[in-house]
Design a protein around this motif. Structure first.
Motif, PDB file in Angstrom:
ATOM      1  N   TRP A  62      31.054  85.621  55.937  1.00  0.00           N
ATOM      2  CA  TRP A  62      32.181  86.477  57.147  1.00  0.00           C
ATOM      3  C   TRP A  62      31.954  86.100  57.751  1.00  0.00           C
ATOM      4  O   TRP A  62      33.479  85.598  58.100  1.00  0.00           O
ATOM      5  N   GLN A  63      31.426  84.610  57.957  1.00  0.00           N
ATOM      6  CA  GLN A  63      32.215  83.679  58.696  1.00  0.00           C
ATOM      7  C   GLN A  63      33.453  82.247  57.493  1.00  0.00           C
ATOM      8  O   GLN A  63      34.436  81.909  58.678  1.00  0.00           O
ATOM      9  N   LYS A  64      32.979  82.311  56.958  1.00  0.00           N
ATOM     10  CA  LYS A  64      34.394  81.772  55.577  1.00  0.00           C
ATOM     11  C   LYS A  64      34.951  82.893  55.736  1.00  0.00           C
ATOM     12  O   LYS A  64      36.841  82.162  56.192  1.00  0.00           O
ATOM     13  N   ILE A  65      36.162  83.813  55.822  1.00  0.00           N
ATOM     14  CA  ILE A  65      36.973  84.910  56.053  1.00  0.00           C
ATOM     15  C   ILE A  65      37.502  84.971  57.406  1.00  0.00           C
ATOM     16  O   ILE A  65      38.454  84.616  57.465  1.00  0.00           O
ATOM     17  N   GLN A  66      36.964  84.089  58.251  1.00  0.00           N
ATOM     18  CA  GLN A  66      36.674  84.099  59.900  1.00  0.00           C
ATOM     19  C   GLN A  66      37.781  82.975  59.528  1.00  0.00           C
ATOM     20  O   GLN A  66      38.664  83.130  60.853  1.00  0.00           O
ATOM     21  N   LEU A  67      37.015  82.363  58.447  1.00  0.00           N
ATOM     22  CA  LEU A  67      37.909  80.396  58.958  1.00  0.00           C
ATOM     23  C   LEU A  67      39.402  80.711  57.830  1.00  0.00           C
ATOM     24  O   LEU A  67      40.455  80.391  58.222  1.00  0.00           O
ATOM     25  N   ALA A  68      39.707  81.720  57.016  1.00  0.00           N
ATOM     26  CA  ALA A  68      40.395  81.712  56.073  1.00  0.00           C
ATOM     27  C   ALA A  68      41.854  82.505  56.549  1.00  0.00           C
ATOM     28  O   ALA A  68      42.807  82.738  56.683  1.00  0.00           O
ATOM     29  N   ARG A  69      40.719  83.245  57.801  1.00  0.00           N
ATOM     30  CA  ARG A  69      41.837  83.971  58.782  1.00  0.00           C
ATOM     31  C   ARG A  69      42.669  83.495  59.984  1.00  0.00           C
ATOM     32  O   ARG A  69      42.482  84.450  60.749  1.00  0.00           O
ATOM     33  N   HIS A  70      42.090  82.471  60.415  1.00  0.00           N
ATOM     34  CA  HIS A  70      42.190  81.418  61.919  1.00  0.00           C
ATOM     35  C   HIS A  70      43.202  81.399  61.933  1.00  0.00           C
ATOM     36  O   HIS A  70      44.296  80.682  60.979  1.00  0.00           O
ATOM     37  N   PRO A  71      43.988  81.742  63.138  1.00  0.00           N
ATOM     38  CA  PRO A  71      44.976  81.825  63.666  1.00  0.00           C
ATOM     39  C   PRO A  71      45.817  80.693  63.307  1.00  0.00           C
ATOM     40  O   PRO A  71      47.021  80.034  63.533  1.00  0.00           O
ATOM     41  N   GLN A  72      44.966  79.315  63.850  1.00  0.00           N
ATOM     42  CA  GLN A  72      45.186  78.172  63.395  1.00  0.00           C
ATOM     43  C   GLN A  72      45.323  77.213  62.482  1.00  0.00           C
ATOM     44  O   GLN A  72      45.582  76.374  62.181  1.00  0.00           O
ATOM     45  N   ARG A  73      45.440  77.719  61.344  1.00  0.00           N
ATOM     46  CA  ARG A  73      44.571  78.174  59.667  1.00  0.00           C
ATOM     47  C   ARG A  73      46.174  77.425  59.410  1.00  0.00           C
ATOM     48  O   ARG A  73      47.116  77.967  59.443  1.00  0.00           O
ATOM     49  N   PRO A  74      45.968  76.451  58.874  1.00  0.00           N
ATOM     50  CA  PRO A  74      48.018  76.063  58.261  1.00  0.00           C
ATOM     51  C   PRO A  74      49.002  77.673  57.324  1.00  0.00           C
ATOM     52  O   PRO A  74      46.860  77.322  56.248  1.00  0.00           O
ATOM     53  N   LEU A  75      49.557  77.503  57.164  1.00  0.00           N
ATOM     54  CA  LEU A  75      49.706  78.772  56.820  1.00  0.00           C
ATOM     55  C   LEU A  75      51.421  78.283  55.566  1.00  0.00           C
ATOM     56  O   LEU A  75      51.310  76.679  55.382  1.00  0.00           O
ATOM     57  N   THR A  76      51.551  79.252  54.205  1.00  0.00           N
ATOM     58  CA  THR A  76      52.615  78.232  53.926  1.00  0.00           C
ATOM     59  C   THR A  76      53.794  77.766  54.525  1.00  0.00           C
ATOM     60  O   THR A  76      53.944  76.159  53.708  1.00  0.00           O
ATOM     61  N   SER A  77      54.240  78.557  54.836  1.00  0.00           N
ATOM     62  CA  SER A  77      55.047  77.391  56.069  1.00  0.00           C
ATOM     63  C   SER A  77      54.827  75.853  56.422  1.00  0.00           C
ATOM     64  O   SER A  77      55.512  74.934  56.436  1.00  0.00           O
TER      65      SER A  77
END
Lengths: 330, 283
Positions: A62-77
């Motif tokens: 679950w913590q990994k999912i939160q990281l995967a969805r983190h608002p500051q996580r680098p996006l495709t763009s």
């Protein structure tokens, strides 16, 4: 559909962020007063690193999912901006409309020409809304396929970045054949005669992820996930409440390590300690290296061999028992 | 799970209230219907034409020439690769479904003849965990497709899955979408024919892979066909869903199925198309 966390600070990140704040305060104090606090600061830095390691070496799914969805996580763009030179975005499915939830374009990674296709979640609120938070409509998948066929025609390798909570579930999406269009992508991607490298960079949400995911190589960033259903959706079905999302995340076996153990993915790209959002430049560097290396490895194969390689790869997936005929009959 | 529970869950025949003697009430139109007529029409209401679900065995009997069907790949049995335990364990649910249906998993694939034409035929059984696709279903379909390619025979698959990709096998189920689709790409490349028949319901991962990839796609009337379930859509758009949304008729109107065909005419239509495409002239 899953929503991104509204807070920029995840619960389990709190102790680290506290320590970092303290270190920063000490540094500022030391600078302004010219008092030597280097010993204390060093101690705190060590403590902070230890804490980070302790937390990040034992993350729950679950913590990994939160990281995967983190608002500051680098996006495709962000990744495209950082690692692709000469980038030119190509819009539209030439049939209905341009779906911004999928970004396509030509460019170069170092000297390597590539076609980039990736889910776009959007940077600001307006863009997020127009991208449906990274959930494409059928025209998004059609656009992706159209550009991939362009790349195929001119022998340009394809790189896809997967980051979607899932394909959009709505009236228009169904009217325009969401299921039929995704299915067509799975089949058509199988026939392309250029190397295809897919990288899950955040959320690998079910069919919506797979729709641009039929690659010769499938890589995952360390804290991304890839699943048949979102933990919230799974919890709603099994426990009749999305509150059980943590339990659902545990049983779905959706982390990069799980996928590696099932033989589905080829490589896990390690993230900086603390997650991709803590050091995006390092993530970009690692992504670039892994993508170029994988394209290079595939470039020795002919078009037909690449098609055969994809066929063999996906036909191997799955786990079942083969019983002897006698046991079956008895 | 008891057979009753399983039947209730799978939606097997739940819409058909049994009445003593020769009459029964159709739960779709609520009219009293003559049971022998209902059975003669293969579980279709003679009053409202509602197509109730039928088992894989009934489907095989309905479509293939008598005694020509030979099941293949019977050695494949499901595993529990995730150790999936929630309210009930997957292992337990599998056992219940196997006992109830006498099947190893949710689909049957084999060879047979249709009006003398040799075909590779498969059908999903919605009584088995809602006809969902896990590793065994994906593998059987993949092998069926490859067999059709090797034998140069048409591949016909009758889908019925409310479950889509089976959650209990997680991402392994998701990858069966890819597996069946890459196999169909190869069949297509070799010039093989795939006719996909959609029955109530065909949703999610099954619909977004092999079921949507027929050279010709038929649907039974009134089937629920789509990607996302109506409940998920309702929650997303926060409003009601229009009548007839995601029905066979809706899909025909939007251009995604070739024809809607009543159960009674399905066999003759399949044969007609196969003959017109020259399947009777193959070596």
């Amino acid at each position: 559909m899953a929503k991104a966390s509204s807070s920029h600070r995840l619960d389990f990140e709190a102790p680290i962020i506290e320590l970092e704040k303290k270190i920063e305060e000490l540094r500022t104090f030391a600078e302004s007063t010219e008092v030597d606090l280097s010993g204390q600061i060093e101690k705190l830095v060590t403590k902070c690193d230890e804490k980070k390691r302790a937390i990040f070496n034992s993350l729950t799914p679950w913590q990994k999912i939160q990281l995967a969805r983190h608002p500051q996580r680098p996006l495709t763009s962000d990744i495209v901006t950082a690692i692709v030179a000469d980038f030119i975005e190509l819009h539209g499915d030439k049939s209905f409309r341009d779906d911004p939830a999928i970004l396509c374009g030509l460019g170069r990674i170092d000297e390597q020409r590539v076609l980039l296709v990736g889910h776009r979640k959007g940077k600001d609120t307006a863009e997020k809304v127009s991208c449906h938070f990274g959930s494409p409509h059928p025209e998004g998948y059609k656009k992706a396929m159209l550009k991939m066929k362009l790349a195929d025609k001119f022998g340009v390798p394809i790189v896809t970045f997967i980051n979607t909570p899932g394909a959009y579930p709505g009236i228009g999406a169904e009217e325009r054949g969401q299921a039929f269009v995704i299915a067509r992508n799975l089949m058509d991607m199988a026939t392309l005669k250029v190397p295809i490298v897919c990288v899950v960079i955040g959320e690998g949400g079910s069919g919506g992820a797979l729709g641009i995911g039929i690659g010769n190589r499938i890589l995952m960033l360390e804290h991304s996930y890839y699943s048949v259903i979102s933990p919230e959706g799974c919890a709603a079905i099994l426990w009749k409440s999305a509150e059980y999302k943590e339990q659902a995340a545990n049983i779905l076996k959706l982390t990069a390590e799980d996928l590696s153990s099932f033989g589905i993915i080829d490589e896990i790209i390690p993230e900086p300690l603390g997650g991709a959002h803590r050091d995006p430049p390092l993530v970009f560097e690692r992504l670039k290296e892994a993508i170029l290396r994988n394209i290079r490895e595939l470039s020795g194969l002919s078009g037909d061999e690449l098609v055969k390689d994809r066929y063999d790869k996906f036909c191997k997936m799955g786990e079942f028992e083969k019983r002897l005929k006698e046991t079956v009959d008895s | 799970m008891t057979p009753e529970e399983n039947e209730k869950k799978s939606g097997g025949h739940r819409k058909r209230k049994e009445m003593p003697d020769l009459w029964m009430q159709c739960t779709s139109c609520n009219k009293l219907v003559y049971k022998p007529k209902f059975e003669e029409m293969q579980n279709v209401c003679p009053e409202c034409n509602y197509h109730f679900e039928i088992s894989s065995t009934e489907r095989i009997d309905s479509l293939l020439d008598e005694c020509t069907f030979e099941e293949h790949f019977t050695e494949l049995y499901p595993l529990d690769p995730l150790d999936f335990v929630a309210v009930r364990s997957y292992e337990d649910r599998l056992k219940g479904a196997q006992e109830f249906t006498k099947l190893s998993d949710a689909c049957v694939v084999g060879t047979g003849k249709m009006d003398g034409l040799p075909v590779v035929f498969g059908v999903s059984d919605s009584r088995f965990l809602r006809g969902s696709m896990g590793s065994v279903v994906g593998e059987k379909i993949r092998r069926g497709i490859d067999l059709a390619r090797e034998l140069s025979q048409p591949f016909i698959f009758v889908s019925g899955s409310g479950g889509g990709a089976r959650m209990d096998e997680g991402v392994l189920s998701l990858m069966q979408m890819a597996k069946t689709s890459v196999a169909l790409a190869e069949l297509d490349r070799c010039g093989g024919l795939f006719i996909s028949v959609l029955t109530n319901p065909t949703m999610g991962g099954c619909m977004a892979s092999f079921a949507a990839l027929g050279d010709v796609i038929f649907a039974e009337p009134g089937a629920l066909i789509g990607f996302a379930g109506p409940t998920v859509i309702k929650e997303t758009i926060k409003s009601e869903i229009p009548d007839g949304f995601q029905s066979s008729e809706f899909q025909l109107e939007h251009g995604f199925v070739d024809r809607i065909i009543n159960r009674g005419e399905l066999r003759s239509s399949l044969v007609q198309v196969m003959r017109l495409l020259g399947c009777d002239q193959a070596a």
